[in-house]
Design a protein around this motif. Structure first.
Motif, PDB file in Angstrom:
ATOM      1  N   TYR A 159     -14.125  -2.393   4.368  1.00 36.63           N
ATOM      2  CA  TYR A 159     -14.193  -0.933   4.438  1.00 36.63           C
ATOM      3  C   TYR A 159     -15.102  -0.345   3.353  1.00 36.63           C
ATOM      4  O   TYR A 159     -15.467   0.823   3.419  1.00 36.63           O
ATOM      5  N   GLY A 160     -15.437  -1.151   2.342  1.00 36.11           N
ATOM      6  CA  GLY A 160     -16.275  -0.664   1.257  1.00 36.11           C
ATOM      7  C   GLY A 160     -15.571   0.308   0.333  1.00 36.11           C
ATOM      8  O   GLY A 160     -16.220   1.057  -0.403  1.00 36.11           O
ATOM      9  N   VAL A 161     -14.241   0.308   0.348  1.00 29.41           N
ATOM     10  CA  VAL A 161     -13.464   1.209  -0.511  1.00 29.41           C
ATOM     11  C   VAL A 161     -13.183   0.509  -1.846  1.00 29.41           C
ATOM     12  O   VAL A 161     -12.549  -0.544  -1.881  1.00 29.41           O
ATOM     13  N   GLU A 162     -13.650   1.091  -2.921  1.00 20.51           N
ATOM     14  CA  GLU A 162     -13.477   0.485  -4.243  1.00 20.51           C
ATOM     15  C   GLU A 162     -12.172   0.911  -4.899  1.00 20.51           C
ATOM     16  O   GLU A 162     -11.533   0.125  -5.592  1.00 20.51           O
ATOM     17  N   ARG A 163     -11.765   2.168  -4.690  1.00 16.61           N
ATOM     18  CA  ARG A 163     -10.549   2.670  -5.339  1.00 16.61           C
ATOM     19  C   ARG A 163     -10.030   3.895  -4.597  1.00 16.61           C
ATOM     20  O   ARG A 163     -10.765   4.538  -3.840  1.00 16.61           O
ATOM     21  N   MET A 164      -8.758   4.195  -4.840  1.00 18.41           N
ATOM     22  CA  MET A 164      -8.152   5.432  -4.345  1.00 18.41           C
ATOM     23  C   MET A 164      -7.273   6.005  -5.445  1.00 18.41           C
ATOM     24  O   MET A 164      -6.678   5.254  -6.227  1.00 18.41           O
ATOM     25  N   TYR A 165      -7.172   7.326  -5.457  1.00 13.84           N
ATOM     26  CA  TYR A 165      -6.377   8.022  -6.457  1.00 13.84           C
ATOM     27  C   TYR A 165      -5.200   8.726  -5.785  1.00 13.84           C
ATOM     28  O   TYR A 165      -5.348   9.341  -4.720  1.00 13.84           O
ATOM     29  N   PHE A 166      -4.044   8.631  -6.443  1.00 10.23           N
ATOM     30  CA  PHE A 166      -2.827   9.270  -5.936  1.00 10.23           C
ATOM     31  C   PHE A 166      -2.166  10.067  -7.058  1.00 10.23           C
ATOM     32  O   PHE A 166      -2.073   9.583  -8.198  1.00 10.23           O
ATOM     33  N   ASP A 167      -1.731  11.253  -6.713  1.00 10.15           N
ATOM     34  CA  ASP A 167      -1.024  12.102  -7.671  1.00 10.15           C
ATOM     35  C   ASP A 167       0.475  11.878  -7.491  1.00 10.15           C
ATOM     36  O   ASP A 167       1.073  12.338  -6.518  1.00 10.15           O
ATOM     37  N   VAL A 168       1.083  11.152  -8.433  1.00  7.34           N
ATOM     38  CA  VAL A 168       2.513  10.843  -8.351  1.00  7.34           C
ATOM     39  C   VAL A 168       3.285  11.529  -9.473  1.00  7.34           C
ATOM     40  O   VAL A 168       4.394  11.154  -9.818  1.00  7.34           O
ATOM     41  N   PRO A 173      -7.095  -3.974   2.058  1.00  9.89           N
ATOM     42  CA  PRO A 173      -7.730  -4.593   0.884  1.00  9.89           C
ATOM     43  C   PRO A 173      -6.721  -5.074  -0.146  1.00  9.89           C
ATOM     44  O   PRO A 173      -5.650  -4.483  -0.315  1.00  9.89           O
ATOM     45  N   LEU A 174      -7.076  -6.147  -0.821  1.00 12.15           N
ATOM     46  CA  LEU A 174      -6.226  -6.684  -1.868  1.00 12.15           C
ATOM     47  C   LEU A 174      -6.369  -5.843  -3.128  1.00 12.15           C
ATOM     48  O   LEU A 174      -7.446  -5.371  -3.474  1.00 12.15           O
ATOM     49  N   LEU A 175      -5.259  -5.671  -3.815  1.00 14.38           N
ATOM     50  CA  LEU A 175      -5.234  -4.860  -5.028  1.00 14.38           C
ATOM     51  C   LEU A 175      -5.780  -5.661  -6.197  1.00 14.38           C
ATOM     52  O   LEU A 175      -5.333  -6.768  -6.480  1.00 14.38           O
ATOM     53  N   LYS A 176      -6.781  -5.109  -6.880  1.00 13.92           N
ATOM     54  CA  LYS A 176      -7.364  -5.769  -8.043  1.00 13.92           C
ATOM     55  C   LYS A 176      -6.761  -5.254  -9.341  1.00 13.92           C
ATOM     56  O   LYS A 176      -6.481  -6.026 -10.260  1.00 13.92           O
ATOM     57  N   ARG A 177      -6.539  -3.951  -9.403  1.00 14.77           N
ATOM     58  CA  ARG A 177      -6.037  -3.368 -10.646  1.00 14.77           C
ATOM     59  C   ARG A 177      -5.374  -2.036 -10.322  1.00 14.77           C
ATOM     60  O   ARG A 177      -5.797  -1.327  -9.425  1.00 14.77           O
ATOM     61  N   GLN A 178      -4.341  -1.702 -11.080  1.00 19.28           N
ATOM     62  CA  GLN A 178      -3.660  -0.420 -10.918  1.00 19.28           C
ATOM     63  C   GLN A 178      -3.478   0.197 -12.291  1.00 19.28           C
ATOM     64  O   GLN A 178      -2.987  -0.452 -13.212  1.00 19.28           O
ATOM     65  N   SER A 179      -3.876   1.450 -12.446  1.00 16.53           N
ATOM     66  CA  SER A 179      -3.808   2.115 -13.752  1.00 16.53           C
ATOM     67  C   SER A 179      -3.216   3.499 -13.603  1.00 16.53           C
ATOM     68  O   SER A 179      -3.524   4.223 -12.647  1.00 16.53           O
ATOM     69  N   ILE A 212      -2.296   3.388   2.399  1.00 15.12           N
ATOM     70  CA  ILE A 212      -3.446   2.474   2.390  1.00 15.12           C
ATOM     71  C   ILE A 212      -3.413   1.543   3.596  1.00 15.12           C
ATOM     72  O   ILE A 212      -4.421   1.330   4.276  1.00 15.12           O
ATOM     73  N   SER A 213      -2.239   0.989   3.893  1.00 12.60           N
ATOM     74  CA  SER A 213      -2.139   0.066   5.026  1.00 12.60           C
ATOM     75  C   SER A 213      -2.307   0.795   6.355  1.00 12.60           C
ATOM     76  O   SER A 213      -2.735   0.195   7.345  1.00 12.60           O
ATOM     77  N   GLY A 266      -0.229  11.834 -14.524  1.00 15.87           N
ATOM     78  CA  GLY A 266       0.498  11.183 -13.439  1.00 15.87           C
ATOM     79  C   GLY A 266      -0.377  10.795 -12.260  1.00 15.87           C
ATOM     80  O   GLY A 266       0.087  10.749 -11.121  1.00 15.87           O
ATOM     81  N   ILE A 267      -1.649  10.498 -12.528  1.00 13.55           N
ATOM     82  CA  ILE A 267      -2.579  10.072 -11.477  1.00 13.55           C
ATOM     83  C   ILE A 267      -2.635   8.545 -11.456  1.00 13.55           C
ATOM     84  O   ILE A 267      -2.923   7.914 -12.471  1.00 13.55           O
ATOM     85  N   ASP A 268      -2.341   7.964 -10.311  1.00 16.34           N
ATOM     86  CA  ASP A 268      -2.343   6.519 -10.143  1.00 16.34           C
ATOM     87  C   ASP A 268      -3.663   6.102  -9.508  1.00 16.34           C
ATOM     88  O   ASP A 268      -4.026   6.598  -8.430  1.00 16.34           O
ATOM     89  N   CYS A 269      -4.371   5.206 -10.168  1.00 14.47           N
ATOM     90  CA  CYS A 269      -5.649   4.711  -9.655  1.00 14.47           C
ATOM     91  C   CYS A 269      -5.464   3.280  -9.168  1.00 14.47           C
ATOM     92  O   CYS A 269      -5.104   2.399  -9.953  1.00 14.47           O
ATOM     93  N   LEU A 270      -5.702   3.034  -7.880  1.00 13.93           N
ATOM     94  CA  LEU A 270      -5.620   1.706  -7.299  1.00 13.93           C
ATOM     95  C   LEU A 270      -7.035   1.212  -7.014  1.00 13.93           C
ATOM     96  O   LEU A 270      -7.773   1.839  -6.246  1.00 13.93           O
ATOM     97  N   GLU A 271      -7.418   0.100  -7.652  1.00 13.16           N
ATOM     98  CA  GLU A 271      -8.736  -0.494  -7.441  1.00 13.16           C
ATOM     99  C   GLU A 271      -8.582  -1.740  -6.581  1.00 13.16           C
ATOM    100  O   GLU A 271      -7.640  -2.512  -6.749  1.00 13.16           O
ATOM    101  N   PHE A 272      -9.543  -1.953  -5.665  1.00  8.90           N
ATOM    102  CA  PHE A 272      -9.422  -3.008  -4.680  1.00  8.90           C
ATOM    103  C   PHE A 272     -10.488  -4.082  -4.856  1.00  8.90           C
ATOM    104  O   PHE A 272     -11.574  -3.826  -5.384  1.00  8.90           O
ATOM    105  N   GLU A 273     -10.151  -5.273  -4.379  1.00 12.47           N
ATOM    106  CA  GLU A 273     -11.152  -6.324  -4.260  1.00 12.47           C
ATOM    107  C   GLU A 273     -12.159  -5.914  -3.171  1.00 12.47           C
ATOM    108  O   GLU A 273     -11.930  -4.971  -2.415  1.00 12.47           O
ATOM    109  N   ASP A 274     -13.295  -6.636  -3.100  1.00 11.09           N
ATOM    110  CA  ASP A 274     -14.280  -6.356  -2.064  1.00 11.09           C
ATOM    111  C   ASP A 274     -13.608  -6.406  -0.696  1.00 11.09           C
ATOM    112  O   ASP A 274     -12.793  -7.300  -0.423  1.00 11.09           O
ATOM    113  N   ASN A 275     -13.926  -5.461   0.170  1.00  5.59           N
ATOM    114  CA  ASN A 275     -13.278  -5.377   1.472  1.00  5.59           C
ATOM    115  C   ASN A 275     -14.246  -4.831   2.507  1.00  5.59           C
ATOM    116  O   ASN A 275     -15.257  -4.200   2.160  1.00  5.59           O
TER     117      ASN A 275
END
Length: 417
Positions: free
Chosen positions: A386-395, A364-370, A355-356, A375-384
């Protein structure tokens, strides 16, 4: 007292909370889940129950296997005033299920978490803060304080000495707060200490010194000031969000079972990266998950940017070609936009690092992680910007393999002779 604290080197400092308390029934593995649930179900409502380690809003994680306490277990934890839940987003878990007790919110205990949460802090301060928190809470409990009394003492704004302690302590929560102002409001409004007062606080404090002696003696942290820009982020080649392509191929880990040979890994680690394609690095990195070193060593790996930053400390280089190759190998596995097209990573640290690298100017600052199913990690971001609301990672591979094996194999020695 029931304590559930899954084995993990990165949360070892939490042992200070319960180690010297009497009558502790310790459970440290997901493999004991049936025993854990039975013990909690049979426990009186006033028995202290401590759930400690890594986690997410869905529950407490055993990083080797998955959720050891999940949302289906919440009813067993209701009406227990001596419940203590210390993991990232434990307070969200408690709020969602109407639980009483002492909870932590997002708690910065790693440099990558500080970066994602927008807190400027040194590695020393992070280690000191986490260890001091555990030692202080343990000392209060050993002195005979109830969970409620200890929680109120831990949430006292007098412990706010820096932006880091403000962030961590403002997210502590007990089911009841003092009359008048809330604990969170009092902490957020507390003045920071001067530099001299902060030095006095961290310097002679016996808890801090005990923490450093017990938990930092074997931690060789990286001086990140060398090779980092004003934002605290290292230059990472030509990567950006535009590097995410439409042509990607999901990882079949079995395809790479025999791909990570010692000779090939040595060439990658001790060479210049020249001659390695993205597919070559895919084979090495995902094949690495079949080695004893992956299951037996959890602090870092040769596919961790922090490891490469440490290697570069003795050079004038700010960036290694291998880091960009690792990132491009991850980008070749998905687009991160949906759970089905999540980026395949071999450990959680790769999520924050990618992400960095993709959004270096204003990470972007992390708002929530679920943690989602499979085993899919969802990272949701504060307004930024880049306009990216979330990203998904397979861990899932990290959970599938776990961190420990029976042989306790050491990290491989691939240092140049």
């Amino acid at each position: 007292m029931i304590v559930v604290h899954p084995q993990d080197p990165s949360t070892a400092m939490l042992r200070s909370i319960y180690e010297e308390l009497p009558d502790v029934k310790l459970f440290d593995s997901y493999l004991q889940r049936e025993e854990i649930i039975s013990a909690i179900a049979a426990a009186p409502k006033d028995e202290p129950i401590f759930l400690l380690g890594h986690g997410c809003p869905s529950g407490l994680l055993d990083m080797r296997h998955g959720l050891v306490i999940d949302e289906g277990d919440a009813d067993l934890l209701k009406d227990r005033p001596n419940l203590v839940c210390i993991w990232c987003y434990a307070s969200t878990y408690g709020y969602n299920h109407g639980l009483a007790g002492f909870f932590s919110g997002m708690f910065i205990s790693e440099p990558v978490e500080a970066l994602m949460c927008g807190v400027s802090v040194t590695d020393y301060e992070i280690e000191c803060c986490a260890s001091d928190f555990a030692l202080r809470l343990g000392k209060l409990l050993r002195a005979g304080k109830t969970v409620r009394e200890a929680a109120q003492e831990m949430m006292d704004p007098k412990w706010i000495v820096s932006d880091l302690t403000r962030y961590n302590y403002s997210r502590l929560e007990y089911n009841e707060c003092a009359e008048g102002t809330s604990v969170e409001e009092a902490i957020l409004n507390a003045p920071l200490l001067t530099e001299e007062e902060e030095a006095d606080f961290w310097g002679p404090d016996e808890l801090c010194h005990e923490a450093l002696e017990d938990f930092m003696w074997d931690v060789q942290r990286i001086d990140r000031e060398k090779g980092w820009d004003e934002q605290g982020r290292r230059y990472c080649g030509e990567l950006s969000l535009e590097s995410i392509g439409k042509d990607f191929r999901k990882v079949d880990f079995e395809e790479y079972r025999e791909s990570c040979t010692d000779e090939r890994l040595d060439d990658f680690v001790n060479g210049t990266g020249e001659g390695f394609s993205v597919e070559d690095v895919r084979a090495l990195m995902y094949g690495f998950t079949f080695t004893d070193f992956y299951s037996g060593y959890s602090e870092t790996s040769f596919f961790d940017n922090d490891w490469w930053a440490g290697r570069l400390m003795e050079t004038d280089n700010e960036f290694s070609p291998q880091e960009e190759l690792i990132a491009r190998a991850i980008l070749s596995t998905g687009d991160g936009r949906t759970p089905e097209t999540a980026f395949a990573v071999i450990d959680a640290y790769q999520e924050y690092q990618l992400i960095s690298m993709l959004m270096p100017e204003h990470t972007p600052l992390l708002k929530r992680q679920s943690l989602l199913e499979g085993g899919i990690d969802c990272l949701e971001f504060e307004d930024n910007p880049y306009g990216v609301e979330r990203m998904y990672f397979d861990v899932h591979r990290r959970f599938e393999v776990g961190y420990f094996n029976d042989r306790n194999d050491p990290e491989p020695d691939l240092s140049e002779e």
